[in-house]
Design an enzyme around this catalytic site. Structure first.
Site, PDB file in Angstrom:
ATOM      1  CG  ASP A 259      20.438  14.130 -34.319  1.00  0.00           C
ATOM      2  OD1 ASP A 259      21.279  13.219 -34.486  1.00  0.00           O
ATOM      3  OD2 ASP A 259      20.720  15.330 -34.356  1.00  0.00           O
ATOM      4  CB  ILE A 260      20.691   8.981 -37.244  1.00  0.00           C
ATOM      5  CG1 ILE A 260      21.751   9.877 -37.867  1.00  0.00           C
ATOM      6  CG2 ILE A 260      19.484   8.791 -38.164  1.00  0.00           C
ATOM      7  CD1 ILE A 260      22.380   9.267 -39.122  1.00  0.00           C
TER       8      ILE A 260
ATOM      9  CB  VAL B 143      24.196  19.228 -41.042  1.00  0.00           C
ATOM     10  CG1 VAL B 143      23.385  19.136 -42.329  1.00  0.00           C
ATOM     11  CG2 VAL B 143      24.722  17.848 -40.640  1.00  0.00           C
TER      12      VAL B 143
ATOM     13  CG  HIS C 282      19.976  21.453 -38.163  1.00  0.00           C
ATOM     14  ND1 HIS C 282      20.948  21.777 -39.086  1.00  0.00           N
ATOM     15  CD2 HIS C 282      20.640  21.066 -37.052  1.00  0.00           C
ATOM     16  CE1 HIS C 282      22.144  21.582 -38.554  1.00  0.00           C
ATOM     17  NE2 HIS C 282      21.982  21.163 -37.313  1.00  0.00           N
ATOM     18  CG  MET C 283      15.176  25.148 -33.588  1.00  0.00           C
ATOM     19  SD  MET C 283      13.709  26.213 -33.609  1.00  0.00           S
ATOM     20  CE  MET C 283      14.307  27.654 -34.458  1.00  0.00           C
ATOM     21  CG  HIS C 284      19.798  20.455 -32.459  1.00  0.00           C
ATOM     22  ND1 HIS C 284      20.364  19.234 -32.745  1.00  0.00           N
ATOM     23  CD2 HIS C 284      20.577  21.371 -33.097  1.00  0.00           C
ATOM     24  CE1 HIS C 284      21.437  19.399 -33.500  1.00  0.00           C
ATOM     25  NE2 HIS C 284      21.593  20.694 -33.732  1.00  0.00           N
TER      26      HIS C 284
END
Ligand code: AMP
Length: 142
Positions: free
Chosen positions: A34-35, A99, A103-105
Site C-alpha cells: 500500500d503506497i 478502490v 482487496h484484503m489489507h
C-alpha cells in the site's frame, strides 16, 4: 450494486498499466505494498479475477485472496518483526471502500503502535522499496 469498473486503479496495476511494489503473485492473486501504509509493511492482496468487493466475488476467488493474505501475514511477521497482524476488507463506500477492486489489507502491528488513519500519508518510495525487498525475502520461507 454498481458494476465492476475495469478502469479502476488496481485493474490497471493488474494489466501492467500502472506500477506497484509487487511482493507476490500466483495464478489467482497479486500482492503489493500500500503506497499510503497504515502500518509498516501494509500490503494489499487482490484477486486477478475482476471483482468489485465481497458482494460479487466468488467464494472460490475470495478463498484465493484469503490464502494469499495468510501467506503474506506469515512472511510479514518475520520481515517486520511484527507482534500482531490486522487483516481487513472493506466493501462499498459505506463499508470504507475507496478502490473498487476487491482487496484484503494485511497490516503488521507492533505493541502500542496505533494504525494511521486510511490514506493519511504517502510513503517515501525508498522506504517502500526497502519494505518490498524485506517481504519478498521473507516470503521465500513460505
Ligand atoms: P480501501 O479503503 O479498502 O478501498 O483501501 C484502498 C487502499 O488502496 C488504501 O489503503 C490506499 O492507500 C491504497 N491505494 C490507493 N492507490 C494505491 C496504489 N496505486 N498502490 C497501492 N495502494 C494504493
Amino acid at each position: 450494486m454498481t458494476a465492476y469498473d475495469p478502469n479502476n486503479i488496481f485493474a490497471k496495476i493488474l494489466r501492467g498499466e500502472f506500477p506497484c511494489y509487487k511482493v507476490y503473485e500466483d495464478d489467482h492473486v497479486l500482492a503489493f505494498l500500500d503506497i499510503m501504509p497504515r502500518s509498516t509493511g501494509h500490503t494489499l492482496v487482490i484477486p486477478k479475477a475482476p471483482a468489485r468487493n465481497i458482494f460479487d466475488i466468488t467464494a472460490e476467488d475470495y478463498g484465493h485472496v484469503a490464502r494469499g493474505a495468510h501467506k503474506i501475514a506469515a512472511a510479514a511477521k518475520t520481515a517486520f518483526k511484527a507482534d500482531g497482524m490486522t487483516i481487513g476488507q472493506f466493501s462499498e463506500a459505506s463499508g470504507g471502500q475507496v478502490v473498487f477492486h476487491l482487496h484484503m489489507h494485511v497490516m503488521p502491528r507492533h505493541d502500542d503502535v496505533a494504525l494511521l488513519p486510511p490514506t493519511s500519508r504517502k510513503e517515501d518510495p525508498k522506504v517502500l522499496e526497502d519494505h518490498a525487498t524485506k517481504l519478498i525475502a521473507a516470503l521465500q520461507a513460505f
